[in-house]
Design an enzyme around this catalytic site. Structure first.
Site: not given
Lengths: 364, 364
Positions: A86, A259, A297, A299, A302, A328
């Site tokens: 940015d 974002d 999930c 991931c 998890c 996560h």
């Protein structure tokens, strides 16, 4: 760049100096050269395609010249994927003290040590060129949502003049530059800003000044009307907006890049995104709950840890709590974007209306 | 169990319910069910063979019954390797308030919420059986190094009586139990304690009450004389001692197991172990130093990040600083133990004297 569009939503690819990015895409925020609590190898395993670096933070510490000397931000943080930086303007307004705005730029004091600094359209481009990001953003003023019309008009006109100065300051050929549409909550001022910016040779366009307290309805109304004013053949980035349902809705309206600090900041505060809604890991009932946080999930968190363990780590103030929770939540966001891309590929027009009113943010 | 010995130093293997451990070995400290800032997958990649869990911390939060209900500490924290748990005694003396010692056990107040608790030889074994660690430790009193001889004698005799009660309290067949030799800084009291403990059917023996401020010379003198009193066919554990040169010296004296918070705590404070000595990552000269922290180290941190980046992360207070520093320091410790094992295998007798006087702790 555009591969498919479905009732406003679009799937595409942006070719960047460091790899290409499949859109729509979410960019984790790597404030000071690190996505907080998420090591770069973990980021990669999460399929984070592109991350955001904050020019304000990196400029103040460790400094842009230092990073250039060390081979640029990619090498400094050992991240080979694309980076968008940015302009620093947003942080000057939200963090800096003693701001003084003029045609030249913005004077401010560092939130770290009180030292005096000046950001101008020219030097924010020089700084971002020193950082060597794949995409640089122009300097703009992020206008408070309740500013009066005269202030919004004057500020937006200055943002347009600053955008022209940014383009003139450009020296690197291997860095994209995006313009930013301001105009506050006024559709006609947004339109005027977009009309003037569209003539400038930007590689993409962002919509700024949203998600700053104006409320959900206004946010989506302005986002949707503004995106329609932007060139169809270039990437469109909705800055700093943020909640899963906002992102899905904005994908449906035609935005490509997003974002937000929400997934990582919430993670550190123990608030986790699941398929059933937002969950506070502090809840007493999780104390002896052997189930994964989100049973649907897959991931790393998890697949390997229980609600009871995650709650314990949070209550004990362990660093691993921030690590696992951040992993996560970012996985949740990336998976959400993958589902958006998939819906567009398959032409599922109902996706936007259904998912944008889903219960992502409901606290369960 | 013993494979080779070289002038006092010994290499061996301990078969434990969860895998075997090659000794000499260092056990990272996983205080509250996590080695601070080091995720379990990372620990595994570091070849951490066995970790230590603190009974005191886990008993107070989240609680031993809860962990048993969730399948034991291994499942709770998703760590399949061996775990040794201490008895909690050391933390009662260093952290707990309002301690009151009697023949029965030790009354104390939690450092977390002031609640009242009693640890006895019997319940520390019950707690460790609930946690399901591979190795349980007996309850002992860690005597201040400057206690007078009468106090040391009385305390050591009570520790011996407590050890007998611990053995009687034993219910699990799948957990080893180690006795702890006390006796303060008095060789004859250490000898008396070892003589009595040696008759008891412990699976291994620890030497406690060292590294508590008595000074380097006394530490090594007592450690070396005490280890010689222990059965040769069982593992010997020097508790809480800690600096690399102390560990190498103690390996040469015949110890097999070690634990210390030093590598992880130092890491979080920015103090890093390298082949050239201890390094504070804060040093200004590192600000623009593109080299890895330790050019002769091939850990993930040294292979991927520069001194400049590590310094920046530390100065900016980023969580990744603790993650990378802890990874590096633990790698250093595990590599050190590997070199000890290698030296014994190769019969290099000069290793102990050279490495134990090396500059590990010198600050460079």
């Amino acid at each position: 760049m555009i591969r498919e569009t479905v009732s406003g939503g679009r799937r595409g690819r942006i070719d960047l100096p460091h790899q290409s990015v499949e859109t729509p895409v979410f960019m984790p925020v790597g404030t000071a050269g690190t996505v907080k609590a998420v090591e770069q190898g973990v980021l990669e395993s999460l399929d984070a395609q592109i991350i955001l670096g904050n020019t304000y933070h990196l400029y103040l510490r460790p400094g842009a010249d230092l990073i250039r000397e060390l081979g640029g931000l990619h090498r400094f943080m050992n991240w080979d994927g694309p980076i968008l930086t940015d302009s620093g303007g947003y942080q000057v307004f939200s963090l800096g003290a003693m701001r003084k705005l003029s045609e030249e730029g913005v004077h401010f004091q560092s939130h770290l040590d009180g030292s005096f600094h000046l950001l101008t359209p020219e030097n924010v481009i020089q700084i971002q060129e020193a950082l060597g990001s794949d995409i640089a953003m122009v300097l703009d003023e992020c206008i408070p949502h309740d500013a009066n019309r005269d202030y919004v008009r004057d500020s937006t006109e200055r943002t347009i003049r600053w955008a022209e100065r940014c383009l003139k300051a450009r020296n690197r050929g291997d860095q994209l530059m995006f313009g930013i549409i301001q105009g506050g909550m006024h559709k006609d001022l947004r339109e005027q800003c977009a009309r003037e910016m569209n003539h400038m040779p930007f590689d993409g366009f962002a919509v700024g000044g949203l998600g700053v307290g104006e409320g959900e309805e206004l946010l989506h109304a302005i986002a949707a009307s503004t995106v329609g004013l932007l060139p169809k053949d270039r990437p469109r980035y909705l800055m700093g907006v943020g909640r899963p349902e906002d992102i899905v809705s904005a994908v449906g309206a035609g935005f490509d890049l997003f974002d937000c600090v929400l997934p990582t900041r919430n993670a550190r505060n123990g608030t986790l995104f699941t398929s059933a809604g937002k969950v506070s890991i502090k809840r007493a009932e999780f104390a002896n709950d052997p189930r994964p946080l989100d049973e649907s999930c897959d991931c790393y968190c998890c697949r390997n840890f229980s609600r009871a363990y995650l709650r314990h780590l949070y209550m004990a103030g362990e660093i691993l709590s921030s690590q696992l929770n951040s992993l996560h939540n970012l996985y949740f966001y990336h998976r959400l974007m993958e589902r958006c891309r998939e819906a567009i590929r398959q032409g599922r027009t109902a996706f936007w209306s259904r998912e944008s009113t889903a219960t992502f943010s409901q606290t369960v």
